[in-house]
Design a protein around this motif. Structure first.
Motif, PDB file in Angstrom:
ATOM      1  N   PRO A  62       0.834  -1.209   0.000  1.00  0.00           N
ATOM      2  CA  PRO A  62       0.000   0.000   0.000  1.00  0.00           C
ATOM      3  C   PRO A  62       0.867   1.256   0.000  1.00  0.00           C
ATOM      4  CG  PRO A  62       0.054  -0.996   2.188  1.00  0.00           C
ATOM      5  CD  PRO A  62       0.836  -1.901   1.293  1.00  0.00           C
ATOM      6  N   ILE A  63       0.485   2.233  -0.823  1.00  0.00           N
ATOM      7  CA  ILE A  63       1.292   3.449  -1.009  1.00  0.00           C
ATOM      8  C   ILE A  63       0.390   4.681  -0.987  1.00  0.00           C
ATOM      9  CG2 ILE A  63       2.866   4.676  -2.570  1.00  0.00           C
ATOM     10  CD1 ILE A  63       3.554   1.931  -3.812  1.00  0.00           C
ATOM     11  N   PHE A  64       0.815   5.685  -0.246  1.00  0.00           N
ATOM     12  CA  PHE A  64       0.130   6.979  -0.211  1.00  0.00           C
ATOM     13  C   PHE A  64       1.069   8.012  -0.825  1.00  0.00           C
ATOM     14  CE2 PHE A  64      -0.388  11.090   2.024  1.00  0.00           C
ATOM     15  CZ  PHE A  64      -1.704  11.376   1.730  1.00  0.00           C
ATOM     16  N   ILE A  65       0.611   8.707  -1.871  1.00  0.00           N
ATOM     17  CA  ILE A  65       1.422   9.737  -2.529  1.00  0.00           C
ATOM     18  C   ILE A  65       0.774  11.093  -2.305  1.00  0.00           C
ATOM     19  CG2 ILE A  65       2.432  10.558  -4.696  1.00  0.00           C
ATOM     20  CD1 ILE A  65       2.357   7.711  -5.741  1.00  0.00           C
ATOM     21  N   THR A  66       1.516  12.016  -1.718  1.00  0.00           N
ATOM     22  CA  THR A  66       0.962  13.329  -1.441  1.00  0.00           C
ATOM     23  C   THR A  66       0.847  14.180  -2.705  1.00  0.00           C
ATOM     24  OG1 THR A  66       1.185  15.357  -0.128  1.00  0.00           O
ATOM     25  CG2 THR A  66       3.218  14.365  -0.939  1.00  0.00           C
ATOM     26  N   ILE A  67      -0.167  15.045  -2.713  1.00  0.00           N
ATOM     27  CA  ILE A  67      -0.279  16.034  -3.775  1.00  0.00           C
ATOM     28  C   ILE A  67      -0.054  17.435  -3.182  1.00  0.00           C
ATOM     29  CG2 ILE A  67      -1.634  14.802  -5.519  1.00  0.00           C
ATOM     30  CD1 ILE A  67      -3.306  16.959  -2.901  1.00  0.00           C
ATOM     31  N   ASP A  68       0.535  17.440  -1.982  1.00  0.00           N
ATOM     32  CA  ASP A  68       0.831  18.695  -1.277  1.00  0.00           C
ATOM     33  C   ASP A  68       2.268  18.637  -0.743  1.00  0.00           C
ATOM     34  OD1 ASP A  68       0.594  21.145   0.023  1.00  0.00           O
ATOM     35  OD2 ASP A  68      -0.418  20.290   1.770  1.00  0.00           O
ATOM     36  N   PRO A  69       3.248  18.571  -1.644  1.00  0.00           N
ATOM     37  CA  PRO A  69       4.638  18.393  -1.198  1.00  0.00           C
ATOM     38  C   PRO A  69       5.196  19.568  -0.404  1.00  0.00           C
ATOM     39  CG  PRO A  69       4.575  18.934  -3.537  1.00  0.00           C
ATOM     40  CD  PRO A  69       3.155  18.677  -3.104  1.00  0.00           C
ATOM     41  N   GLU A  70       4.580  20.749  -0.528  1.00  0.00           N
ATOM     42  CA  GLU A  70       5.072  21.908   0.217  1.00  0.00           C
ATOM     43  C   GLU A  70       4.965  21.681   1.722  1.00  0.00           C
ATOM     44  OE1 GLU A  70       3.614  25.725  -0.997  1.00  0.00           O
ATOM     45  OE2 GLU A  70       3.468  25.120  -3.095  1.00  0.00           O
ATOM     46  N   ARG A  71       3.894  21.037   2.160  1.00  0.00           N
ATOM     47  CA  ARG A  71       3.693  20.795   3.589  1.00  0.00           C
ATOM     48  C   ARG A  71       4.001  19.356   3.996  1.00  0.00           C
ATOM     49  NH1 ARG A  71      -2.268  23.304   4.462  1.00  0.00           N
ATOM     50  NH2 ARG A  71      -2.624  21.983   2.638  1.00  0.00           N
ATOM     51  N   ASP A  72       3.795  18.424   3.088  1.00  0.00           N
ATOM     52  CA  ASP A  72       3.995  17.014   3.425  1.00  0.00           C
ATOM     53  C   ASP A  72       5.455  16.602   3.255  1.00  0.00           C
ATOM     54  OD1 ASP A  72       1.447  16.502   4.249  1.00  0.00           O
ATOM     55  OD2 ASP A  72       0.761  15.723   2.315  1.00  0.00           O
ATOM     56  N   THR A  73       6.244  16.957   4.241  1.00  0.00           N
ATOM     57  CA  THR A  73       7.642  16.546   4.285  1.00  0.00           C
ATOM     58  C   THR A  73       7.710  15.083   4.732  1.00  0.00           C
ATOM     59  OG1 THR A  73       7.858  17.182   6.607  1.00  0.00           O
ATOM     60  CG2 THR A  73       8.317  18.885   4.931  1.00  0.00           C
ATOM     61  N   PRO A  74       8.864  14.451   4.604  1.00  0.00           N
ATOM     62  CA  PRO A  74       8.980  13.073   5.100  1.00  0.00           C
ATOM     63  C   PRO A  74       8.593  12.943   6.567  1.00  0.00           C
ATOM     64  CG  PRO A  74      10.833  13.574   3.677  1.00  0.00           C
ATOM     65  CD  PRO A  74      10.077  14.865   3.858  1.00  0.00           C
ATOM     66  N   GLN A  75       8.975  13.923   7.377  1.00  0.00           N
ATOM     67  CA  GLN A  75       8.654  13.857   8.801  1.00  0.00           C
ATOM     68  C   GLN A  75       7.146  13.893   9.042  1.00  0.00           C
ATOM     69  OE1 GLN A  75      10.787  15.959   7.375  1.00  0.00           O
ATOM     70  NE2 GLN A  75      12.789  15.297   8.163  1.00  0.00           N
TER      71      GLN A  75
END
Length: 201
Positions: free
Chosen positions: A102-115
Motif C-alpha cells: 500500500p502506497i500513499f502519494i501526497t499532492i501537497d509536497p510543500e507541507r507534506d515533508t517526510p517527517q
C-alpha cells in the motif's frame, strides 16, 4: 469542488476506462483497467527520507492512493477504509497480502515533508508507505496516474493554511506496475477486501 475542476478530473479517467473491454471467452474476467494508460516510472522520497523508485516494487501488487495529510476529512476517511479493507484481506490471506504494497502519494509536497508523512501514514497501517517529492516530481507522477489537483490559496490568507482540491482514485496496480482496477475506497472493508482478493489471486 467546482464543476469545471470536477469535469477536468473525471474526463481523463473516463477516457482511460473506455479503453478496456469485456472478454467473456476467458475463465478469468478481464481487469477493468487493462490496457489503460495509467501509471509510470517515478523516483520519490519516502517517510524515512529514502529515495524510492517504482522499480523497487517490481513483483508486487500495489495499492496507490493520492491525497494530503492536511486534508480535513476526505483523505483520512478514504485511507481508513482502504487500510481496514487491506487489513481484513491481510488477516484472511497473509501470504498473498505480503505481496501487496500500500502506497500513499501526497499532492501537497510543500507541507507534506517526510517527517509529516511518517506520523501520518503510521496512523493507518504499519506497512503503508508515504511518498513525497519536489512539486515537479509530484506533478509528473500525478499526471501519469491521471490525478488532478489544485491548491486553493486565497489572497491574504495564511500561506500555510489552505485546502487542495483533488481527484479521488484508489488504484490496484499489478506486479509490473500495470493498472488493474479501482478499489471502492468509499465502500466497506469487506467490499475492498473482496476486490483485492478478486484481482490478486
Amino acid at each position: 469542488m467546482n464543476k469545471s475542476l470536477f469535469a477536468a478530473i473525471t474526463a481523463p479517467l473516463l477516457v482511460a476506462l473506455s479503453l478496456t473491454a469485456c472478454n467473456s471467452s476467458t475463465a478469468k474476467p478481464e481487469a477493468p483497467l487493462e490496457g489503460a494508460r495509467i501509471g509510470g516510472p517515478f523516483a520519490l522520497t519516502d517517510q524515512n527520507g529514502k529515495t524510492v523508485k517504482d522499480t523497487d516494487f517490481a513483483g508486487k501488487f500495489r495499492i496507490i492512493y493520492f491525497g494530503y495529510s492536511y486534508c480535513p476529512d476526505v483523505c483520512p476517511v478514504d485511507l481508513q477504509k482502504i487500510a481496514a479493507g487491506f487489513a481484513r484481506f491481510e488477516k484472511q490471506q497473509p501470504e498473498r497480502a505480503s505481496q501487496i504494497q500500500p502506497i500513499f502519494i501526497t499532492i501537497d509536497p510543500e507541507r507534506d515533508t517526510p517527517q509529516v508523512l511518517k506520523q501520518y501514514v503510521g496512523a493507518f497501517h504499519p506497512r503503508l508507505i508515504g511518498l513525497t517529492g519536489t512539486p515537479e516530481q509530484i506533478k509528473q507522477v500525478a499526471d501519469a496516474y491521471l490525478v488532478m489537483y489544485k491548491a486553493q490559496k486565497p489572497a491574504g490568507a495564511d500561506p500555510k493554511a489552505y485546502l487542495v482540491d483533488h481527484s479521488r482514485q484508489a488504484y490496484l496496480m499489478g506486479k509490473k506496475g500495470e493498472p488493474i482496477a479501482l478499489l471502492p475506497y468509499d465502500g466497506t472493508p469487506e467490499a475492498i477486501a473482496a476486490e483485492i482478493d478478486k484481482w490478486t489471486a
